[in-house]
Design an enzyme around this catalytic site. Structure first.
Site, PDB file in Angstrom:
ATOM      1  N   ARG A 172       0.823  -1.216   0.000  1.00 37.13           N
ATOM      2  CA  ARG A 172       0.000   0.000   0.000  1.00 37.13           C
ATOM      3  C   ARG A 172       0.854   1.262   0.000  1.00 37.13           C
ATOM      4  O   ARG A 172       0.490   2.273   0.596  1.00 37.13           O
ATOM      5  CB  ARG A 172      -0.965  -0.002   1.197  1.00 37.13           C
ATOM      6  N   CYS A 219     -11.513  -0.708   3.364  1.00 32.61           N
ATOM      7  CA  CYS A 219     -11.008  -1.140   4.669  1.00 32.61           C
ATOM      8  C   CYS A 219     -10.532   0.061   5.478  1.00 32.61           C
ATOM      9  O   CYS A 219      -9.807   0.918   4.975  1.00 32.61           O
ATOM     10  CB  CYS A 219      -9.865  -2.133   4.507  1.00 32.61           C
ATOM     11  N   GLU A 285      -5.984   2.795   7.217  1.00 32.22           N
ATOM     12  CA  GLU A 285      -5.767   2.631   5.787  1.00 32.22           C
ATOM     13  C   GLU A 285      -6.392   3.799   5.035  1.00 32.22           C
ATOM     14  O   GLU A 285      -5.954   4.168   3.950  1.00 32.22           O
ATOM     15  CB  GLU A 285      -6.346   1.302   5.292  1.00 32.22           C
TER      16      GLU A 285
END
Length: 293
Positions: A172, A219, A285
């Site tokens: 990520r 998420c 996130e």
């Protein structure tokens, strides 16, 4: 909403609520710049700005943001998937340029129909290409950097091209600094068949069946230390917890959904509850506009 004007290089500029551009459906107003080429993009970057792509993975404050917000349109939202004969082989192709404003879901479906593999693991991610590259979006079955040959980055100093090997990318994270805009990319794809690519997409998509279908940014928290964040939130008894119009999804505890009329304040309240009740540090996130201390 204010009347649209044109910048000196022809970008359309209009004050708009940002909620319309996010998958969560919350967010206050900002001055939005719709840029279609490098000259317009460079002009838009002359004062503090933010880039807004597909609007997933993002919670924008109810008050909006003070910076101008940039949206990629026109040629920067077009794609050239023709193989470059100088760089392609019998097993692998390198495409022409794909704009950062191209919606990722439609691109992935087109690649499947062409029998081109490497990005099927990103199926279902509601992002634009630029944002997906910037955060190396993906699932357990694949991520954006699986299919990249070159990345065009616009900085306050100008335009440059880099390869994935030039960047310290990872989970990520692309390694591209803030203040740099992914304007276009060239894809590196493996030749396959539409049937084989579809089978991989279906397999990856099956893992998403338990996810909520309502408005959500995705998420909420990264998995701490390899442990499922959703499992930790579920074990804390928080599924179904509601503040205002926002709720921790009963289907999957690592998702916050908009039941209708949710505000960013509602969402921040749920994030606070989760952090207070789960017994380990939890890293977001989501990206928050503006950033929180």
């Amino acid at each position: 909403m204010s009347a649209a004007t044109l910048s000196r290089n022809g970008a359309r500029v209009e004050r708009q609520p940002l909620a319309r551009y996010t998958t969560l459906g919350v967010g206050g107003p900002a001055e939005v710049w719709f840029v279609a080429d490098h000259a317009q993009l460079a002009e838009a970057m002359e004062t503090p700005y933010r880039i807004l792509g597909g609007g997933s993975n993002l919670v924008i404050a109810d008050e909006g943001v003070s910076e101008r917000v940039i949206r990629l349109t026109g040629p920067l939202a077009e794609r050239d998937l023709e193989p470059d004969p100088a760089l392609s082989t019998s097993e692998e192709i390198v495409t022409g340029w794909v704009g950062g404003g191209v919606p990722l879901p439609g691109l992935v479906r087109t690649l499947q129909k062409l029998g081109l593999s490497n990005l099927e693991g990103t199926v279902g991610i509601p992002a634009q290409v630029g944002g997906a590259v910037w955060m190396n979006a993906g699932t357990r079955y694949g991520e954006m950097f699986d299919g990249l040959h070159a990345i065009e980055i616009v900085t306050p100093e100008g335009v440059r091209q880099v390869s994935p090997t030039d960047l310290n990318w990872g989970y990520r994270n692309s390694g591209i600094p803030r203040g740099h805009v992914v304007s276009r990319v060239r894809l590196k794809l493996r030749r396959s068949t539409p049937e084989a690519v579809l089978a991989k997409m279906d397999f990856a998509d099956q893992a998403r069946k338990g996810q909520p279908k309502m408005k959500t940014p995705g998420c909420a928290f990264k998995n701490p230390g390899g442990v499922s964040a959703g499992k930790l939130i579920d074990e804390a008894g928080l599924k179904g917890t509601r503040i205002g119009g926002a709720m921790i999804a009963p289907e999957h505890a690592n998702f916050i959904v908009n039941l209708g009329g949710a505000t960013a304040t509602d969402v921040h309240g749920l994030l606070t509850v989760i952090r207070q009740r789960v017994g380990v540090p939890m890293e977001l996130e989501y990206e928050l506009w503006p950033e929180q201390p």
